[in-house]
Design an enzyme around this catalytic site. Structure first.
Site, PDB file in Angstrom:
ATOM      1  N   TYR A 308      -3.495  -2.012   4.361  1.00 54.00           N
ATOM      2  CA  TYR A 308      -2.770  -2.413   3.156  1.00 54.00           C
ATOM      3  C   TYR A 308      -1.400  -2.972   3.545  1.00 54.00           C
ATOM      4  O   TYR A 308      -0.641  -2.324   4.263  1.00 54.00           O
ATOM      5  CB  TYR A 308      -2.621  -1.207   2.241  1.00 54.00           C
ATOM      6  N   CYS A 309      -1.106  -4.195   3.098  1.00 56.81           N
ATOM      7  CA  CYS A 309       0.188  -4.839   3.334  1.00 56.81           C
ATOM      8  C   CYS A 309       0.453  -4.918   4.844  1.00 56.81           C
ATOM      9  O   CYS A 309      -0.398  -5.386   5.606  1.00 56.81           O
ATOM     10  CB  CYS A 309       1.286  -4.088   2.583  1.00 56.81           C
ATOM     11  N   LEU A 310       1.604  -4.444   5.324  1.00 61.53           N
ATOM     12  CA  LEU A 310       1.889  -4.514   6.754  1.00 61.53           C
ATOM     13  C   LEU A 310       0.953  -3.631   7.561  1.00 61.53           C
ATOM     14  O   LEU A 310       0.733  -3.876   8.748  1.00 61.53           O
ATOM     15  CB  LEU A 310       3.342  -4.111   7.018  1.00 61.53           C
TER      16      LEU A 310
END
Length: 577
Positions: A308-310
């Site tokens: 998720y995301c970074l």
């Protein structure tokens, strides 16, 4: 001696810049000045643009003058300018009454003129142009009539009806919020959501811990499970439980109830003593260490990895590095709101330049980490109308506290970022875009996303200000494997936390194979079919199709090799402040 002297002088520079950074909320005054000097210099050298702006100013003055006359002679004239689709500051019925409709129409025309003035100037650096346009827009938002009590009819009406009690309550709210801010306490209402009590409550055990992560294994609820476990890698800039919020909207609970063995990485909240932890440490102590524990617990079965995301960016790096070394550990990869190409990271990229990164490095060097307030301020600026001014209007002028929910409470529960890791991901990913450009090295070897050959499921969100979906879509052009891409309604967080039954949710989905690399996002958007509801069931079905069958649930941990359960979920790292 010379080297020691150089380090000493550089330390003085860093301390000086760090002190300035505390006054400027982490914004480099040199970088901002450079952008405005670039704009002003090229505007000065563009007499045609200047003449055009003068002409536009006269035309807008004529339009507002004509509108003023129409307001006097007609009961309800058509507006001379409409707000942008995402601008809901002037939608209330009170704004359509005299003289407020004239006031807000005049403001919108001024806002449009300044947009014309700060864009389209020949010769200006494109990054500088975006900075100037963004900062000017923020300054205009400060003086919006919606933020001025005597110009805002909603505030005036409420003040008259309540005899000013709304302003009294607003002052109390402001005082309370200020005390919480300077005291480092969460916003009002966040205390209703307690980790391990009513959020992050899916049953499980911490089965592995090192200096950077706790690995949570969730308890099975079905008689048998899919053979391949699921490992979730959240972003390290926030607490993991965005994917295990309340029971009704927990992605973890959703997967467990459908027969998946789920593991979650919970990142440690670093302190100054962790200043030298870098990207490689997060990959090795995070993903690689977690995979080692899962191997022992799940009998060396392949894993469905979710980032998720970074956390997704780190997962892509780890997957590419493992593929380059011939390591075959993943059954599939899912990337949620994840960038792997940082050419256009949206408005967040406005804060990324050599001057700004150097400035932030000075701040984090002094204390050993980037603190949560500095990070939260940058994200709030990206959506200032929603996250700053509309809340200030309701809380301080109307005297009404916006209700707190679990997602908002989680959003206030951030983590710090170590100095070295923060510097490396800003430089190697955002500033230099090494991963997409084929320059990112792991263990001295350059890695390539094209080495990833397992199926990928990627999710972008329509209103994402952190990972714009068109940039997320670039994954299609950087991989040589099948990519199932989903574009869902909502923003960076709300679009992901999109449980079945969530109102007003829909998504588009299509799969590209290795022959469809040239598809552009606009063509994809017009051709991909749209489905009503949540994308979760479709993704879970995709995971099931890429699994090899059902088996008996694995034990929680593996006591035979020292992986006995350490603590109940949610563990201890998530509770660190």
């Amino acid at each position: 001696m010379d080297r020691a002297s150089d380090v000493a002088w550089r330390s003085i520079d860093r301390v000086f810049r760090a002190r300035i950074g505390r006054l400027t909320a982490g914004i480099s005054p040199v970088g901002l000045s450079e952008a405005y000097f670039d704009w002003l210099g090229h505007l000065w050298m563009s007499p045609g643009k200047q003449a055009q702006l003068v002409e536009k100013a006269w035309r807008k003055a004529g339009r507002i003058g004509l509108y003023w006359m129409q307001c006097i002679s007609a009961s309800n004239p058509s507006p001379c300018i409409d707000p942008l689709p995402q601008d809901d500051r002037f939608v209330a019925a009170e704004w359509q009454q005299w003289p407020h409709k004239l006031i807000y129409q005049n403001f919108l025309l001024h806002q449009q003129w300044w947009h014309n003035a700060t864009t389209g100037v020949d010769g200006i650096d494109k990054h500088h142009e975006r900075v100037v346009e963004f900062v000017t827009r923020q300054l205009l938002d400060v003086v919006s009539p919606s933020n001025i009590p005597w110009l805002n009819p909603e505030v005036s009406t409420a003040t008259i009806k309540q005899g000013g009690l709304n302003l009294v309550r607003g002052m109390r709210h402001f005082h309370e919020d200020w005390l919480r801010l300077v005291g480092g306490r969460p916003p009002v209402g966040a205390e209703q959501f307690k980790v391990g009590v009513n959020v992050a409550v899916t049953p499980g055990k911490v089965v592995y811990r090192n200096r950077l992560i706790e690995l949570i294994q969730y308890s099975p609820t079905t008689d048998d499970v899919y053979a391949e476990p699921v490992l979730i890698v959240p972003a390290w800039i926030m607490k993991y439980y965005v994917l295990d919020l309340s029971p009704h909207n927990s992605l973890v609970r959703y997967l467990v109830e459908r027969g998946h063995t789920v593991f979650m990485i919970s990142w440690k909240n670093p302190t100054g003593s962790d200043r030298d932890l870098g990207m490689d440490d997060y990959r090795e102590l995070g993903i690689i260490a977690a995979l080692g524990a899962i191997d022992a617990i799940c009998d060396h079965r392949k894993t469905h990895a979710v980032g998720y995301c970074l956390g997704g960016t780190l997962l892509a790096i780890a997957a590419a590095a493992m593929a380059r070394n011939g390591v075959d550990r993943f059954a599939s990869i899912t990337l949620l709101a994840t960038l792997v190409d940082f050419t256009d990271p949206g408005e967040l990229g406005l804060f990324i330049s050599e001057s700004e990164v150097s400035f932030l490095e000075s701040m984090t060097w002094e204390q050993g980490y980037l603190d949560t307030h500095q990070m939260a301020g940058a994200f709030q600026l990206l959506r200032s109308n929603d996250l700053i001014w509309s809340r200030a209007l309701r809380s301080y002028l109307l005297g009404v506290r916006p209700p707190m929910n679990d997602l908002m409470a989680w959003n206030a529960d951030a983590t710090r970022l170590p100095y070295r890791m923060h510097s490396e991901y800003l430089r190697r990913l955002y500033l230099d875009n090494d991963l997409a450009s084929g320059r990112y090295k792991v263990g001295g070897r350059t890695i390539f996303l094209t080495d990833i050959r397992i199926p990928i499921y990627a999710v972008g969100t329509e209103k994402d200000h952190v990972a714009p979906w068109r940039s997320v879509f670039k994954l299609h052009h950087l991989t040589d494997t099948d990519v199932t891409f989903v574009l869902t309604t909502g923003g960076h967080n709300a679009g992901i936390v999109s449980e079945p039954g969530h109102k007003n949710r829909s998504f588009q989905m299509a799969t590209k194979n290795t022959a469809d690399r040239d598809t552009d996002p606009e063509t994809w958007m017009t051709t991909a079919p749209r489905f009503e509801g949540s994308w979760w069931p479709t993704w879970q079905s995709w995971l099931a199709r890429h699994s090899t069958g059902r088996v008996a649930p694995p034990p929680l941990g593996n006591m035979a090799i020292g992986l006995a359960p350490i603590a109940d979920a949610p563990g201890t790292y998530v509770l660190e402040r």
